[in-house]
Design a protein around this motif. Structure first.
Motif, PDB file in Angstrom:
ATOM      1  N   ASP A 112       0.821  -1.212   0.000  1.00  0.00           N
ATOM      2  CA  ASP A 112       0.000   0.000   0.000  1.00  0.00           C
ATOM      3  C   ASP A 112       0.856   1.264   0.000  1.00  0.00           C
ATOM      4  OD1 ASP A 112      -2.837  -1.131   2.022  1.00  0.00           O
ATOM      5  OD2 ASP A 112      -2.402  -1.259  -0.126  1.00  0.00           O
ATOM      6  N   ASP A 113       2.068   1.157   0.515  1.00  0.00           N
ATOM      7  CA  ASP A 113       2.919   2.341   0.672  1.00  0.00           C
ATOM      8  C   ASP A 113       3.955   2.498  -0.435  1.00  0.00           C
ATOM      9  OD1 ASP A 113       3.025   1.610   4.212  1.00  0.00           O
ATOM     10  OD2 ASP A 113       1.605   2.865   3.085  1.00  0.00           O
ATOM     11  N   TYR A 114       3.980   1.551  -1.381  1.00  0.00           N
ATOM     12  CA  TYR A 114       5.029   1.545  -2.380  1.00  0.00           C
ATOM     13  C   TYR A 114       4.466   1.453  -3.794  1.00  0.00           C
ATOM     14  CZ  TYR A 114       8.851   0.918   0.929  1.00  0.00           C
ATOM     15  OH  TYR A 114       9.785   1.098   1.916  1.00  0.00           O
ATOM     16  N   ALA A 115       5.218   2.000  -4.709  1.00  0.00           N
ATOM     17  CA  ALA A 115       4.994   1.731  -6.127  1.00  0.00           C
ATOM     18  C   ALA A 115       5.887   0.554  -6.520  1.00  0.00           C
ATOM     19  CB  ALA A 115       5.331   2.948  -6.968  1.00  0.00           C
ATOM     20  N   ILE A 116       5.341  -0.372  -7.271  1.00  0.00           N
ATOM     21  CA  ILE A 116       6.065  -1.584  -7.676  1.00  0.00           C
ATOM     22  C   ILE A 116       6.054  -1.652  -9.196  1.00  0.00           C
ATOM     23  CG2 ILE A 116       6.130  -4.085  -7.592  1.00  0.00           C
ATOM     24  CD1 ILE A 116       6.525  -3.207  -4.888  1.00  0.00           C
ATOM     25  N   GLY A 117       7.165  -2.058  -9.736  1.00  0.00           N
ATOM     26  CA  GLY A 117       7.213  -2.150 -11.195  1.00  0.00           C
ATOM     27  C   GLY A 117       8.072  -3.294 -11.682  1.00  0.00           C
ATOM     28  N   TRP A 118       7.898  -3.604 -12.948  1.00  0.00           N
ATOM     29  CA  TRP A 118       8.707  -4.600 -13.631  1.00  0.00           C
ATOM     30  C   TRP A 118       9.521  -3.910 -14.713  1.00  0.00           C
ATOM     31  CZ3 TRP A 118       9.236  -9.620 -12.219  1.00  0.00           C
ATOM     32  CH2 TRP A 118       8.290 -10.136 -11.320  1.00  0.00           C
ATOM     33  N   PHE A 119      10.765  -4.331 -14.796  1.00  0.00           N
ATOM     34  CA  PHE A 119      11.678  -3.869 -15.833  1.00  0.00           C
ATOM     35  C   PHE A 119      12.251  -5.094 -16.520  1.00  0.00           C
ATOM     36  CE2 PHE A 119      12.094   0.628 -14.603  1.00  0.00           C
ATOM     37  CZ  PHE A 119      11.505   0.590 -13.339  1.00  0.00           C
ATOM     38  N   ARG A 120      12.852  -4.898 -17.664  1.00  0.00           N
ATOM     39  CA  ARG A 120      13.509  -6.018 -18.311  1.00  0.00           C
ATOM     40  C   ARG A 120      14.767  -5.538 -19.004  1.00  0.00           C
ATOM     41  NH1 ARG A 120       9.464  -7.569 -23.405  1.00  0.00           N
ATOM     42  NH2 ARG A 120      10.183  -5.922 -24.839  1.00  0.00           N
ATOM     43  N   GLN A 121      15.674  -6.481 -19.194  1.00  0.00           N
ATOM     44  CA  GLN A 121      16.906  -6.176 -19.905  1.00  0.00           C
ATOM     45  C   GLN A 121      17.264  -7.355 -20.786  1.00  0.00           C
ATOM     46  OE1 GLN A 121      20.257  -4.948 -17.489  1.00  0.00           O
ATOM     47  NE2 GLN A 121      21.194  -3.922 -19.243  1.00  0.00           N
ATOM     48  N   ALA A 122      17.275  -7.107 -22.064  1.00  0.00           N
ATOM     49  CA  ALA A 122      17.653  -8.122 -23.041  1.00  0.00           C
ATOM     50  C   ALA A 122      19.156  -8.036 -23.287  1.00  0.00           C
ATOM     51  CB  ALA A 122      16.885  -7.907 -24.338  1.00  0.00           C
ATOM     52  N   PRO A 123      19.754  -9.121 -23.749  1.00  0.00           N
ATOM     53  CA  PRO A 123      21.198  -9.102 -24.015  1.00  0.00           C
ATOM     54  C   PRO A 123      21.596  -7.985 -24.964  1.00  0.00           C
ATOM     55  CG  PRO A 123      20.350 -11.334 -24.132  1.00  0.00           C
ATOM     56  CD  PRO A 123      19.158 -10.440 -24.007  1.00  0.00           C
ATOM     57  N   GLY A 124      22.577  -7.202 -24.558  1.00  0.00           N
ATOM     58  CA  GLY A 124      23.066  -6.131 -25.406  1.00  0.00           C
ATOM     59  C   GLY A 124      22.198  -4.899 -25.456  1.00  0.00           C
ATOM     60  N   LYS A 125      21.145  -4.883 -24.659  1.00  0.00           N
ATOM     61  CA  LYS A 125      20.230  -3.736 -24.673  1.00  0.00           C
ATOM     62  C   LYS A 125      20.156  -3.108 -23.289  1.00  0.00           C
ATOM     63  CE  LYS A 125      17.267  -5.272 -28.463  1.00  0.00           C
ATOM     64  NZ  LYS A 125      15.866  -5.480 -28.900  1.00  0.00           N
ATOM     65  N   GLU A 126      19.676  -1.883 -23.262  1.00  0.00           N
ATOM     66  CA  GLU A 126      19.507  -1.207 -21.987  1.00  0.00           C
ATOM     67  C   GLU A 126      18.252  -1.711 -21.280  1.00  0.00           C
ATOM     68  OE1 GLU A 126      21.685   3.069 -22.941  1.00  0.00           O
ATOM     69  OE2 GLU A 126      19.560   3.002 -22.399  1.00  0.00           O
ATOM     70  N   ARG A 127      18.258  -1.557 -19.986  1.00  0.00           N
ATOM     71  CA  ARG A 127      17.079  -1.925 -19.208  1.00  0.00           C
ATOM     72  C   ARG A 127      15.925  -0.993 -19.572  1.00  0.00           C
ATOM     73  NH1 ARG A 127      18.805  -1.467 -13.570  1.00  0.00           N
ATOM     74  NH2 ARG A 127      18.301   0.743 -13.828  1.00  0.00           N
ATOM     75  N   GLU A 128      14.724  -1.565 -19.627  1.00  0.00           N
ATOM     76  CA  GLU A 128      13.552  -0.759 -19.964  1.00  0.00           C
ATOM     77  C   GLU A 128      12.398  -1.097 -19.037  1.00  0.00           C
ATOM     78  OE1 GLU A 128      12.275  -1.621 -23.972  1.00  0.00           O
ATOM     79  OE2 GLU A 128      12.351  -3.789 -23.670  1.00  0.00           O
ATOM     80  N   GLY A 129      11.546  -0.119 -18.826  1.00  0.00           N
ATOM     81  CA  GLY A 129      10.374  -0.332 -18.003  1.00  0.00           C
ATOM     82  C   GLY A 129       9.333  -1.155 -18.737  1.00  0.00           C
ATOM     83  N   VAL A 130       8.593  -1.968 -18.003  1.00  0.00           N
ATOM     84  CA  VAL A 130       7.540  -2.799 -18.573  1.00  0.00           C
ATOM     85  C   VAL A 130       6.177  -2.306 -18.085  1.00  0.00           C
ATOM     86  CG1 VAL A 130       6.623  -5.130 -18.790  1.00  0.00           C
ATOM     87  CG2 VAL A 130       9.101  -4.771 -18.701  1.00  0.00           C
TER      88      VAL A 130
END
Length: 123
Positions: A30-48
């Protein structure tokens, strides 16, 4: 101590589904924002996708439209990422992350990160 435990990754054929889970300890969803990110080989991390109990969906990437959903299970302090119609380009290490500041999360600089879980989609 805040800990985020991601699970549910694996190998799936294109068109298949996976459900990732992020179990949180040391915090209340309830007190936090939660998220998923991903990082593919050779690529920068991105938000999902990211979510907060107060504001609902905070962010979603274009590539998730109609395929991925995020949900909170506050009773289990767990956030799920349901991924359907998976494509080979979804292959990546998926990370969950949390912060009390939703902006920091959406911008990709949350205070807390879980370990990644590998998702591999075969063609």
């Amino acid at each position: 101590e805040v800990q985020l435990q991601a699970s549910g990754g694996g190998l799936v054929q294109a068109g298949g589904s996976l459900r990732l889970s992020c179990e949180a300890s040391g915090l209340t969803l309830d007190d936090y924002a939660i998220g998923w990110f991903r990082q593919a080989p050779g690529k920068e991390r991105e938000g999902v996708l990211s979510i907060s109990s107060r504001h609902g969906i905070l962010f979603y990437a274009d590539f998730v439209k109609g395929r991925f959903t995020i949900s909170n299970d506050n009773a289990k302090n767990t956030v799920h990422l349901q991924m359907n119609s998976l494509k080979p380009e979804d292959t990546a290490v998926y990370f969950c992350a949390a912060d009390t500041d939703a902006n920091r999360l959406v911008l990709g600089y949350p205070n807390y990160w879980g370990q990644g879980t590998q998702v591999t989609v075969s063609s």
